[in-house]
Design an enzyme around this catalytic site. Structure first.
Site, PDB file in Angstrom:
ATOM      1  N   ARG A 186      -2.898  -6.415  -8.212  1.00 44.99           N
ATOM      2  CA  ARG A 186      -1.816  -7.354  -7.906  1.00 44.99           C
ATOM      3  C   ARG A 186      -1.717  -8.450  -8.942  1.00 44.99           C
ATOM      4  NH1 ARG A 186      -3.812  -8.406  -1.970  1.00 44.99           N
ATOM      5  NH2 ARG A 186      -5.632  -8.546  -3.287  1.00 44.99           N
TER       6      ARG A 186
ATOM      7  N   HIS B 217       0.839  -1.206   0.000  1.00 46.08           N
ATOM      8  CA  HIS B 217       0.000   0.000   0.000  1.00 46.08           C
ATOM      9  C   HIS B 217       0.877   1.261   0.000  1.00 46.08           C
ATOM     10  CE1 HIS B 217      -3.249  -2.519   2.262  1.00 46.08           C
ATOM     11  NE2 HIS B 217      -3.681  -2.331   1.031  1.00 46.08           N
TER      12      HIS B 217
ATOM     13  N   LYS C  91     -15.908  -7.729   4.469  1.00 44.92           N
ATOM     14  CA  LYS C  91     -14.897  -8.107   5.478  1.00 44.92           C
ATOM     15  C   LYS C  91     -15.468  -7.842   6.862  1.00 44.92           C
ATOM     16  CE  LYS C  91     -11.035  -7.331   2.322  1.00 44.92           C
ATOM     17  NZ  LYS C  91      -9.938  -6.437   1.913  1.00 44.92           N
TER      18      LYS C  91
ATOM     19  N   SER D  33      -3.403  -7.509   3.102  1.00 48.70           N
ATOM     20  CA  SER D  33      -3.722  -7.337   4.531  1.00 48.70           C
ATOM     21  C   SER D  33      -4.295  -8.629   5.090  1.00 48.70           C
ATOM     22  CB  SER D  33      -4.734  -6.207   4.723  1.00 48.70           C
ATOM     23  OG  SER D  33      -4.245  -5.011   4.215  1.00 48.70           O
TER      24      SER D  33
HETATM   25  O1  PNS Z   1      -9.055  -2.730   0.648  1.00 46.19           O
HETATM   26  P1  PNS Z   1     -10.371  -3.216   0.106  1.00 46.19           P
HETATM   27  O2  PNS Z   1     -11.126  -3.993   1.159  1.00 46.19           O
HETATM   28  O3  PNS Z   1     -10.208  -4.004  -1.169  1.00 46.19           O
HETATM   29  O4  PNS Z   1     -11.226  -1.905  -0.268  1.00 46.19           O
HETATM   30  C1  PNS Z   1     -12.561  -2.008  -0.728  1.00 46.19           C
HETATM   31  C2  PNS Z   1     -13.301  -0.680  -0.494  1.00 46.19           C
HETATM   32  C3  PNS Z   1     -13.279  -0.335   1.006  1.00 46.19           C
HETATM   33  C4  PNS Z   1     -12.628   0.420  -1.281  1.00 46.19           C
HETATM   34  C5  PNS Z   1     -14.781  -0.855  -0.981  1.00 46.19           C
HETATM   35  O5  PNS Z   1     -15.383  -1.905  -0.282  1.00 46.19           O
HETATM   36  C6  PNS Z   1     -15.585   0.428  -0.822  1.00 46.19           C
HETATM   37  O6  PNS Z   1     -15.499   1.313  -1.650  1.00 46.19           O
HETATM   38  N1  PNS Z   1     -16.378   0.534   0.278  1.00 46.19           N
HETATM   39  C7  PNS Z   1     -17.192   1.702   0.562  1.00 46.19           C
HETATM   40  C8  PNS Z   1     -18.655   1.446   0.190  1.00 46.19           C
HETATM   41  C9  PNS Z   1     -18.875   1.608  -1.311  1.00 46.19           C
HETATM   42  O7  PNS Z   1     -18.706   2.673  -1.876  1.00 46.19           O
HETATM   43  N2  PNS Z   1     -19.259   0.515  -1.960  1.00 46.19           N
HETATM   44  C10 PNS Z   1     -19.524   0.515  -3.390  1.00 46.19           C
HETATM   45  C11 PNS Z   1     -18.331   0.107  -4.207  1.00 46.19           C
HETATM   46  S1  PNS Z   1     -17.972  -1.612  -3.975  1.00 46.19           S
END
Ligand code: PNS
Length: 162
Positions: free
Chosen positions: A91, A17, A41, A130
């Site tokens: 990745r 990151h 998660k 992570s």
């Molecule tokens: O590190 P991650 O878990 O891959 O990140 C995913 C994240 C947190 C960016 C995604 O789940 C997110 O955007 N969450 C906020 C809610 C949202 O906007 N959801 C719609 C898009 S999936």
């Protein structure tokens, strides 16, 4: 001025990151690293405050990077910050399906203004996640080589107290 958001769960922030944040900070005028909730998660290891604090510590050397938390949709946070770029790391090919869907969903939800820029993960960190760091830590193995020192220390404290 180009404002990019680098969103993620960052539970915890890894060296991969940090590498991406550094590279994004050289491309965009300002990068907002935003801790968001990934509803898939369910059992985070670190609290939001702990994650934000670790991110603040590891990004303090980058003058055009700030760290935030947002409880809601990424598209709403982007609107609030007047940002129209999202940065995500890729990745491997298996990341792509999910990431493409998210990028297209966010663009549609923003009325077409929010673009996602993908940066390939540095090959040194392509297997680091992570989730993997947490899994090792749960069994008291701290992957010091793949997280910043402060994260490794916090992981050690966290699993000791479990
Ligand atoms: O590190 P991650 O878990 O891959 O990140 C995913 C994240 C947190 C960016 C995604 O789940 C997110 O955007 N969450 C906020 C809610 C949202 O906007 N959801 C719609 C898009 S999936």
């Amino acid at each position: 001025m180009s404002i990019a958001i680098y969103p993620g769960s960052f539970d915890p922030v890894t060296t991969g990151h940090v590498n991406l944040i550094e590279r994004a900070s050289k491309i965009f005028d300002h990068v907002i690293v935003c801790v968001l909730i990934n509803s898939g998660k369910k059992t985070p290891l670190f609290s939001i405050d702990e994650r934000v604090n670790m991110l603040e510590c590891v990004t303090e050397g980058f003058h055009n990077v700030s760290v935030r938390y947002y409880d809601g949709l990424l598209v709403d946070f982007a609107k609030q910050e007047e940002a129209n770029i999202i940065v995500r790391g890729l990745r491997e090919m298996s990341d792509f399906d999910v990431e493409l869907q998210m990028a297209q969903g966010n663009k549609a939800a923003s009325g077409g203004t929010l673009e996602t820029v993908f940066l390939p993960t540095d090959p040194n960190y392509s297997f680091v996640s992570s989730t993997m760091i947490r899994e090792f830590a749960n069994y008291h193995h701290i992957c010091r080589e793949f997280v910043p020192d402060i994260v490794a220390d916090r992981l050690e404290e966290k699993v000791k107290s479990k």
